[in-house]
Design a protein around this motif. Structure first.
Motif, PDB file in Angstrom:
ATOM      1  N   ASN A  92       0.880  -1.175  -0.172  1.00 49.42           N
ATOM      2  CA  ASN A  92      -0.046   0.026  -0.062  1.00 49.42           C
ATOM      3  C   ASN A  92       0.678   1.355  -0.090  1.00 49.42           C
ATOM      4  N   LYS A  93       1.836   1.205   0.423  1.00 48.43           N
ATOM      5  CA  LYS A  93       2.973   2.408   0.743  1.00 48.43           C
ATOM      6  C   LYS A  93       4.437   1.916   0.291  1.00 48.43           C
ATOM      7  N   ILE A  94       5.111   2.660  -0.265  1.00 45.00           N
ATOM      8  CA  ILE A  94       6.335   2.605  -0.602  1.00 45.00           C
ATOM      9  C   ILE A  94       6.893   4.075  -0.570  1.00 45.00           C
ATOM     10  N   TYR A  95       8.039   3.783   0.494  1.00 43.04           N
ATOM     11  CA  TYR A  95       8.809   5.057   1.121  1.00 43.04           C
ATOM     12  C   TYR A  95      10.036   5.099   0.404  1.00 43.04           C
ATOM     13  N   ALA A  96      10.437   6.206  -0.244  1.00 41.53           N
ATOM     14  CA  ALA A  96      12.000   6.186  -0.769  1.00 41.53           C
ATOM     15  C   ALA A  96      12.240   7.633  -0.653  1.00 41.53           C
ATOM     16  N   SER A  97      13.713   8.299  -0.749  1.00 46.63           N
ATOM     17  CA  SER A  97      14.156   9.481  -0.564  1.00 46.63           C
ATOM     18  C   SER A  97      13.488  10.392  -1.576  1.00 46.63           C
ATOM     19  N   LEU A 123       7.389  10.295  -0.231  1.00 43.14           N
ATOM     20  CA  LEU A 123       8.754  10.770  -0.400  1.00 43.14           C
ATOM     21  C   LEU A 123       9.219  11.138   1.040  1.00 43.14           C
ATOM     22  N   LEU A 124      10.427  10.947   1.253  1.00 43.22           N
ATOM     23  CA  LEU A 124      10.920  11.090   2.725  1.00 43.22           C
ATOM     24  C   LEU A 124      12.002  12.189   2.744  1.00 43.22           C
ATOM     25  N   LYS A 125      11.870  13.082   3.675  1.00 40.00           N
ATOM     26  CA  LYS A 125      12.859  13.913   3.956  1.00 40.00           C
ATOM     27  C   LYS A 125      13.779  13.726   5.345  1.00 40.00           C
ATOM     28  N   ASP A 126      14.873  14.560   5.250  1.00 39.20           N
ATOM     29  CA  ASP A 126      15.873  14.055   6.230  1.00 39.20           C
ATOM     30  C   ASP A 126      14.951  14.311   7.743  1.00 39.20           C
ATOM     31  N   GLN A 127      15.290  13.522   8.612  1.00 43.29           N
ATOM     32  CA  GLN A 127      14.632  13.824  10.036  1.00 43.29           C
ATOM     33  C   GLN A 127      13.503  13.514  10.190  1.00 43.29           C
ATOM     34  N   GLU A 128      13.096  12.922   8.940  1.00 47.89           N
ATOM     35  CA  GLU A 128      11.532  12.314   9.277  1.00 47.89           C
ATOM     36  C   GLU A 128      11.307  11.219   9.868  1.00 47.89           C
ATOM     37  N   THR A 129      10.262  10.978  10.745  1.00 49.92           N
ATOM     38  CA  THR A 129       9.994   9.771  11.627  1.00 49.92           C
ATOM     39  C   THR A 129       8.851   9.209  11.064  1.00 49.92           C
ATOM     40  N   PHE A 131       6.391   5.358  11.753  1.00 49.62           N
ATOM     41  CA  PHE A 131       5.840   4.536  12.810  1.00 49.62           C
ATOM     42  C   PHE A 131       5.235   3.336  11.871  1.00 49.62           C
ATOM     43  N   PHE A 132       5.517   2.118  12.501  1.00 50.41           N
ATOM     44  CA  PHE A 132       5.137   0.845  12.019  1.00 50.41           C
ATOM     45  C   PHE A 132       4.689   0.121  13.133  1.00 50.41           C
ATOM     46  N   GLY A 133       3.616  -0.176  13.633  1.00 45.57           N
ATOM     47  CA  GLY A 133       3.215  -0.965  14.648  1.00 45.57           C
ATOM     48  C   GLY A 133       4.103  -0.553  15.906  1.00 45.57           C
ATOM     49  N   PRO A 134       4.671  -1.283  16.695  1.00 42.61           N
ATOM     50  CA  PRO A 134       5.531  -0.815  18.000  1.00 42.61           C
ATOM     51  C   PRO A 134       7.006  -0.117  17.224  1.00 42.61           C
ATOM     52  N   HIS A 135       7.329   0.014  16.163  1.00 35.30           N
ATOM     53  CA  HIS A 135       8.508   0.560  15.633  1.00 35.30           C
ATOM     54  C   HIS A 135       8.484   1.818  15.335  1.00 35.30           C
ATOM     55  N   MET A 136       9.397   2.391  15.748  1.00 39.18           N
ATOM     56  CA  MET A 136       9.731   3.778  15.369  1.00 39.18           C
ATOM     57  C   MET A 136      10.970   3.849  14.639  1.00 39.18           C
ATOM     58  N   LEU A 137      10.870   4.697  13.373  1.00 42.28           N
ATOM     59  CA  LEU A 137      12.212   4.802  12.458  1.00 42.28           C
ATOM     60  C   LEU A 137      12.324   6.242  12.097  1.00 42.28           C
ATOM     61  N   LYS A 138      13.472   6.496  12.176  1.00 40.41           N
ATOM     62  CA  LYS A 138      14.042   7.882  12.159  1.00 40.41           C
ATOM     63  C   LYS A 138      14.972   7.788  10.826  1.00 40.41           C
ATOM     64  N   ILE A 139      14.459   8.772   9.952  1.00 39.76           N
ATOM     65  CA  ILE A 139      15.022   8.965   8.426  1.00 39.76           C
ATOM     66  C   ILE A 139      16.385   9.613   8.459  1.00 39.76           C
ATOM     67  N   MET A 140      17.370   9.555   8.048  1.00 44.20           N
ATOM     68  CA  MET A 140      18.646  10.341   7.905  1.00 44.20           C
ATOM     69  C   MET A 140      19.092  10.481   6.510  1.00 44.20           C
ATOM     70  N   ASP A 141      19.091  11.542   5.809  1.00 43.22           N
ATOM     71  CA  ASP A 141      19.494  11.632   4.602  1.00 43.22           C
ATOM     72  C   ASP A 141      20.977  11.229   4.358  1.00 43.22           C
ATOM     73  N   SER A 142      21.569  10.594   3.341  1.00 42.63           N
ATOM     74  CA  SER A 142      22.913  10.236   3.364  1.00 42.63           C
ATOM     75  C   SER A 142      23.687  10.747   2.371  1.00 42.63           C
ATOM     76  N   LYS A 143      23.071  10.543   1.011  1.00 40.58           N
ATOM     77  CA  LYS A 143      23.753  11.278  -0.165  1.00 40.58           C
ATOM     78  C   LYS A 143      25.183  10.712  -0.170  1.00 40.58           C
ATOM     79  N   SER A 144      25.264   9.603   0.165  1.00 40.80           N
ATOM     80  CA  SER A 144      26.838   8.918   0.009  1.00 40.80           C
ATOM     81  C   SER A 144      27.219   8.322  -1.102  1.00 40.80           C
ATOM     82  N   HIS A 145      26.803   6.822  -0.768  1.00 42.78           N
ATOM     83  CA  HIS A 145      26.645   5.792  -2.053  1.00 42.78           C
ATOM     84  C   HIS A 145      26.079   6.339  -3.170  1.00 42.78           C
TER      85      HIS A 145
END
Length: 260
Positions: A92-97, A123-129, A131-145
């Motif tokens: 249902n949802k696909i998250y990406a930078s 679309l995800l931004k840097d420092q966005e949070t 939640f999935f069930g009991p899980h918390m996910l913090k997104i960090m922009d990398s721009k490296s590889h």
């Protein structure tokens, strides 16, 4: 699952309650396994990366047998070994930078045009949070590889770094790889963020988790030294780039194209 599919699934790592990693063989690059990370709760699942189509099918069968439905997918970046398998799950949802577009186009038109690649729905931004069930996910922009690379902090305990750091099937650290749109400064910035989280368990997209703090420190420090040396060499060709006892030395030779 069929015998071939069983052989593709090399390992299932239970990290914590409702968090697992699947380790799959990659016939295209047999020295480097592909990991798919699973977060699940009450019959629903989020996958972080999906592997190639043939790898995604293995995981789809595994989850079907356990009556777990993949409702969300989160991509560390749009490269074929991370994103080709999305269509197997129909989430249902696909998250990406938010910076995904160029690599999505490369996947679809240059690298793997025979595969149907699915665009993100969110679309995800840097420092966005998230939640999935009991899980918390913090997104960090990398721009490296790559320009669309992200890192994901999970439950303040795990740090999934995508292809920022990789280890081969022999558990040897690989030379890092700067993709066509990757960036040395992005690598240095991201590695500093990783270094600040030395109490976390490091989750890789290629390679076993790193929970030993001594190994964590060695790998991150050596990668930092490598990229600082590349920057120094870029400014002054008399500077030396240290040699490491790492695998995939060809990636180092490829990285040099950013300096010439």
């Amino acid at each position: 699952m069929t015998k071939i599919k069983n052989e593709l699934l090399k390992n299932r790592i239970i990290l914590d309650e409702y968090i697992e990693q699947f380790v799959l063989k990659d016939f295209r690059n047999p020295d480097l396994d592909v990991n798919i990370t699973l977060l699940y709760f009450e019959g629903k699942a989020m996958l972080i990366d999906t592997g190639y189509l043939f790898q995604a099918e293995v995981i789809a069968d595994f989850l079907l047998e356990r009556e777990i439905e993949v409702t969300e997918v989160l991509l560390t970046h749009y490269h074929p070994d991370h994103s080709a398998g999305i269509s197997v799950f129909n989430p249902n949802k696909i998250y990406a930078s938010e910076h995904y577009q160029d690599n999505f186009k490369r996947c679809s038109e240059e690298w793997d045009p025979k595969t149907h690649y699915v665009k993100p729905t969110h679309l995800l931004k840097d420092q966005e949070t998230l939640f999935f069930g009991p899980h918390m996910l913090k997104i960090m922009d990398s721009k490296s590889h790559s320009i669309d690379s992200i890192m994901i902090e999970i439950n303040d305990q795990y740090l999934l770094v995508g292809d920022l750091i990789m280890r081969d099937i022999e558990h040897t650290t690989t030379y890092p790889y700067i993709s066509i749109d990757g960036d040395i400064q992005g690598y240095l910035h991201s590695l500093n963020l990783v270094q600040e989280r030395s109490q976390h368990i490091l989750l890789l997209s290629h390679g076993m988790p790193i929970s030993d703090q001594s190994l964590f420190k060695t790998v991150v420090d050596d990668y930092l030294l490598y990229f600082k040396s590349l920057e120094a060499f870029k400014a002054d060709r008399e500077k030396n780039i240290p040699q490491f006892d790492w695998s995939f030395e060809r990636w180092h030779n490829s990285n040099l194209r950013f300096l010439l």
